[in-house]
Scaffold this active site. Structure first.
Site, PDB file in Angstrom:
ATOM      1  N   HIS A  12      -0.767   4.622  -3.276  1.00  0.00           N
ATOM      2  CA  HIS A  12      -1.604   4.753  -4.448  1.00  0.00           C
ATOM      3  C   HIS A  12      -1.300   5.991  -5.274  1.00  0.00           C
ATOM      4  O   HIS A  12      -1.472   5.978  -6.482  1.00  0.00           O
ATOM      5  CB  HIS A  12      -3.079   4.629  -4.082  1.00  0.00           C
ATOM      6  N   GLU A  36      -3.694 -11.525   1.839  1.00  0.00           N
ATOM      7  CA  GLU A  36      -2.880 -10.386   2.264  1.00  0.00           C
ATOM      8  C   GLU A  36      -2.668 -10.370   3.770  1.00  0.00           C
ATOM      9  O   GLU A  36      -1.899  -9.564   4.278  1.00  0.00           O
ATOM     10  CB  GLU A  36      -3.570  -9.074   1.861  1.00  0.00           C
ATOM     11  N   ARG A  74       4.494  -0.543   4.855  1.00  0.00           N
ATOM     12  CA  ARG A  74       5.091  -0.566   3.509  1.00  0.00           C
ATOM     13  C   ARG A  74       5.377   0.825   2.958  1.00  0.00           C
ATOM     14  O   ARG A  74       6.091   0.972   1.978  1.00  0.00           O
ATOM     15  CB  ARG A  74       4.181  -1.340   2.541  1.00  0.00           C
ATOM     16  N   CYS A  79       0.357 -11.328  -7.038  1.00  0.00           N
ATOM     17  CA  CYS A  79       0.131 -10.052  -7.733  1.00  0.00           C
ATOM     18  C   CYS A  79       0.794  -8.867  -7.033  1.00  0.00           C
ATOM     19  O   CYS A  79       0.660  -7.736  -7.472  1.00  0.00           O
ATOM     20  CB  CYS A  79      -1.356  -9.791  -7.936  1.00  0.00           C
TER      21      CYS A  79
HETATM   22  C1  PEP Z   1      -0.655  -6.155  -2.495  1.00  0.00           C
HETATM   23  O1  PEP Z   1      -0.972  -5.837  -1.337  1.00  0.00           O
HETATM   24  O2  PEP Z   1       0.356  -6.858  -2.749  1.00  0.00           O
HETATM   25  C2  PEP Z   1      -1.473  -5.731  -3.637  1.00  0.00           C
HETATM   26  C3  PEP Z   1      -1.255  -6.211  -4.844  1.00  0.00           C
HETATM   27  O3  PEP Z   1      -2.437  -4.802  -3.386  1.00  0.00           O
HETATM   28  P1  PEP Z   1      -2.135  -3.225  -3.284  1.00  0.00           P
HETATM   29  O4  PEP Z   1      -0.684  -3.001  -3.630  1.00  0.00           O
HETATM   30  O5  PEP Z   1      -3.066  -2.559  -4.204  1.00  0.00           O
HETATM   31  O6  PEP Z   1      -2.444  -2.972  -1.839  1.00  0.00           O
HETATM   32 MG    MG Z   2      -2.892  -4.902  -0.944  1.00  0.00          MG
END
Ligand code: PEP
Ligand code: MG
Length: 748
Positions: free
Chosen positions: A372, A613, A647, A684
């Protein structure tokens, strides 16, 4: 070879170091000792520098001593590098003829054909390589290898101890000293991209802690008065208010109140009164401020709470500003404008301040970057690189630095050739303005199938670009940002104002608000005291909201109120079961009832959906489709949890493969189920903006994509060149593969 004697003597080396010989002396003694015990012509030690990824010759007996410090091997390079990379002894009778051999002119090793290298390591931590060389006919035996391995293992502890002690005794001033001549290894540094882009500007190293520490050790010779103190308080208050206003204007999100804690302290009668009292007792105002501040810091430091720890930073920040104002030193705000900031620490609020003060780029040294923090930097359009080269903290101010945060390189004081190359690259790139002109309101494939392009919005600033690029709506609003960029929870009214602005800017297009997605690497430092063993799987996202019902209800009410006349969709992140979805939906219904009873204007029929997710959703999709009104696949987390790869972990980034066969097959299942049940489904996560995955996604039936607005033109163009029948056959082919490598090959 007398192994026991060698090992005994090596263990004695620790004493040598304690006697003050230093690490060079210790290594020198070691190579002499090992060469003599093993009857070798040459013994050398190469130490591994993890920052530069190089092995450097640090000591030798038998080779040209002038090559010490100059002979460098990349990790895995040469027979020596190979020994470290593969963590095994490498033994050769004719070293120069091995394809891995690396020749260094001038080190005088030509006559030594026999070569033995063993890695020096402690556990999995790689320290260096110990090598022996002998002339022809004197090849190394199995027992030589065994003995050298034993010696290297004993040496590992000694070298680590020596390095540790040296680091501990390094005088503090060393770090603070700036350098006159830039070391070669600083001219080009590889890092990790945290936010894409280029920046070229003079450097400035900011180190908040160093500033306060420096002040605490400073002798203030000039005498100041009580009036000076009051003047400094007023000046600091008005600076902070202005700064807050600037941040607020730039981002309009509920970013204000970042400086609330600072302002509260400035008005605190105990703080002011305490300092005044000391000044009246004849203490110089800067010393009086520091004395009172120290008391605050000490009392916060004894608390285990992360909230209190954050407060320490606020106080440090405030005190430095206040004392600078008292001494009439120029305020920091002026210094960062147009600069590349090199720093060791960075919080979301720092990022906002730096952005509003006009910083050009950021280099974060030795820190970890949460996903973030990097998303925030991208929204603020600040190129940012994270790296582990601590030498960067010694770069003098005003040295030109080039950040290429498209591939993760940075250049300190780059040459004209490098600059020219970058200028040309920049010119060749289409600017966003040019791209805006090419963007069409409707996106179609070659055969005329419509695909809907939505925008992911993190800060309101993103929405302007998204609207100019004619996105069809907001597919994902990451509502946690206003929570993360502040130092305390935003109120319902503050959230309402942010969401209202968003709804207003979207002008009737659909707007999907995701509820708070915190936890994992998105930490609210002011909330939740307990450290989790495994935060990625801990109290996060919808679980957090369900356990903190008052926080959740406030957010939902703010969303419903802001979405009164909007095409409002509320989306729950990280849902793992239908039960969880129903619990969240019940709370939404309760909020609707409550607002109705109070006659507060609101949207009483928002569409409610979930983020896909977690892998556990895949087989429940048909049942979920009976409850949820839409789906959005967050591939970033979906991949992370499907294949068990963090990730954010740079060390395993290469294994984070979106096209893992199981991921592809699961995606197909999820999309097919949603389509069959007539529930809109979008992608997304980052996969939606990666061109190479677009044929696959269209091929499995995806017709809605949501992405960072900057990618919209590129993706629209890519889609316009694709024929759906062709995409379907590509997808089918990809789905038939069982190995990652086979899919990789197809994509290439
Ligand atoms: C995702 O996990 O792909 C997502 C869009 O949410 P974030 O990247 O905010 O965790
Ligand atoms: Mg996510």
């Amino acid at each position: 070879m007398d192994n026991k004697k060698l090992l005994y003597e090596i263990s004695e080396l620790n004493n040598l170091f304690r006697e003050g010989t230093g690490i060079e002396g210790l290594l020198k003694k070691t190579v002499e000792m090992v060469a003599s015990h093993t009857d070798s012509d040459v013994c050398s030690i190469y130490l591994y520098n993890t920052e530069t990824n190089e092995l450097v010759l640090n000591a030798t007996h038998g080779l040209n001593p002038e090559s010490i410090g100059y002979v460098k091997l990349k990790y895995g390079q040469g027979l020596t590098g190979l020994a470290l990379k593969e963590m095994r002894p490498v033994c050769e009778t004719d070293a120069a003829h091995n394809p891995n051999y690396k020749f260094f002119p001038g080190i005088h090793e030509e006559r030594y054909d026999c070569f033995l290298a063993v890695p020096i390591a402690r556990g999995i931590s790689k320290i260096g390589v110990l090598t022996l060389q002998r002339e022809k006919e004197k090849s190394f035996s199995e027992s030589d290898i065994t003995a050298l391995v034993a010696a290297a293992s004993q040496l590992a502890d000694i070298i680590e101890n020596a390095r540790f002690l040296m680091a501990m005794h390094e005088p503090v001033t060393e770090r603070e000293k700036t350098i006159d001549v830039l070391p070669e290894e600083l001219k080009f540094v590889r890092g990790k991209i945290a936010s894409e882009g280029f920046a070229y500007a003079p450097s400035i190293v900011t180190d908040k802690k160093k500033n306060l520490t420096a002040m605490l050790h400073h002798q203030f010779d000039d005498k100041y008065t009580l009036d000076d103190f009051h003047e400094a308080i007023n000046k600091t208050s008005s600076q902070l208010e202005k700064l807050q206003e600037k941040v607020g204007q730039k981002l309009s999100d509920s970013a204000s109140l970042i400086f609330a804690a600072h302002l509260v302290i400035l008005q605190d009668k105990y703080f002011i009164g305490g300092v005044e009292e000391l000044i009246k007792n004849d203490l110089n105002p800067p010393d009086a401020i520091l004395k009172i501040a120290k008391g605050y810091i000490e009392s916060f430091a004894t608390s285990n709470s992360t909230y209190m720890q954050e407060k320490i930073q606020d106080i440090e920040d405030l005190i430095v500003r206040l004392i600078n104002n008292l001494l009439c030193e120029s305020e920091e705000a002026v210094k960062v404008k147009g600069k590349i900031i090199i720093t060791r620490e960075l919080y979301p609020s720092d990022l906002l301040i730096l952005s509003s003060e006009g910083a050009t780029g950021i280099i974060l040294v030795g820190g970890t970057v949460t996903s973030h923090l990097s998303i925030l930097a991208s929204s603020l359009r600040i190129p940012m690189i994270v790296c582990n080269n601590y030498g960067l903290l010694d770069v003098p101010d005003e040295i030109p630095v080039l950040i290429d945060a498209e591939i993760g390189n940075l250049y300190v004081d780059p040459s004209d050739e490098i600059l020219e190359r970058f200028e040309q690259q920049q010119k060749a790139k289409q600017t966003l303005d040019q791209q805006k002109l090419t963007m069409k309101p409707v996106t179609n494939t070659l055969d005329g199938t419509q695909v809907h392009l939505f925008a992911n919005i993190n800060l309101l600033a993103d929405l302007k670009v998204a609207c100019e690029l004619r996105c069809e709506g907001v597919g994902l609003y990451r509502s946690e940002f206003p929570f993360m960029i502040r130092r305390n929870l935003p109120t319902e009214t503050e959230q309402f104002m942010t969401y209202s602005k968003l709804v207003q800017l979207v002008e009737g297009r659909p707007v999907t608000l995701r509820t708070l997605d915190i936890g994992g690497d998105k930490i609210l430092s002011y909330y939740g005291e307990t450290k989790e063993q495994n935060p990625a799987m801990g109290l996060r996202s919808i679980r957090f909201s369900l356990q903190n019902k008052s926080v959740f209800s406030e957010q939902i009410r703010a969303m419903l109120r802001a979405g009164v006349n909007a095409d409002l969709r509320i989306m729950f992140p990280m849902v793992s079961s239908i039960d969880e979805f129903c619990a969240a939906r019940n709370i939404v219904h309760e909020c609707i009832d409550e607002l109705g009873k109070k006659n507060i204007e609101h949207n009483s029929k928002p569409k409610l959906g979930i983020m896909v997710e977690l892998p556990c959703i895949v087989d429940l999709m048909d049942e979920f489709a009976k409850e949820a009104e839409f789906f959005s696949v967050g591939t970033n987390d979906f991949i992370q949890f499907m294949i068990g790869i963090d990730r954010t972990n740079e060390n395993i980034a290469a294994s984070y493969v979106p096209h893992h066969p199981s991921v592809l097959r699961a995606l197909k299942k999820v999309v097919q189920s949603a389509n069959k049940n007539n529930r809109p489904i979008s992608i997304c996560g980052d996969m939606a903006h990666e061109e190479k995955y677009i044929p696959f996604l269209l091929g499995i039936g995806v017709r809605i994509l949501s992405m960072d607005p900057r990618f919209l033109p590129r993706i629209q163009q890519a889609i316009s060149k694709i024929d759906i029948a062709k995409a379907e056959s590509i997808a089918e082919n990809m789905l038939s593969k069982s190995k990652i490598s086979e899919v990789t090959q197809m994509l290439e």
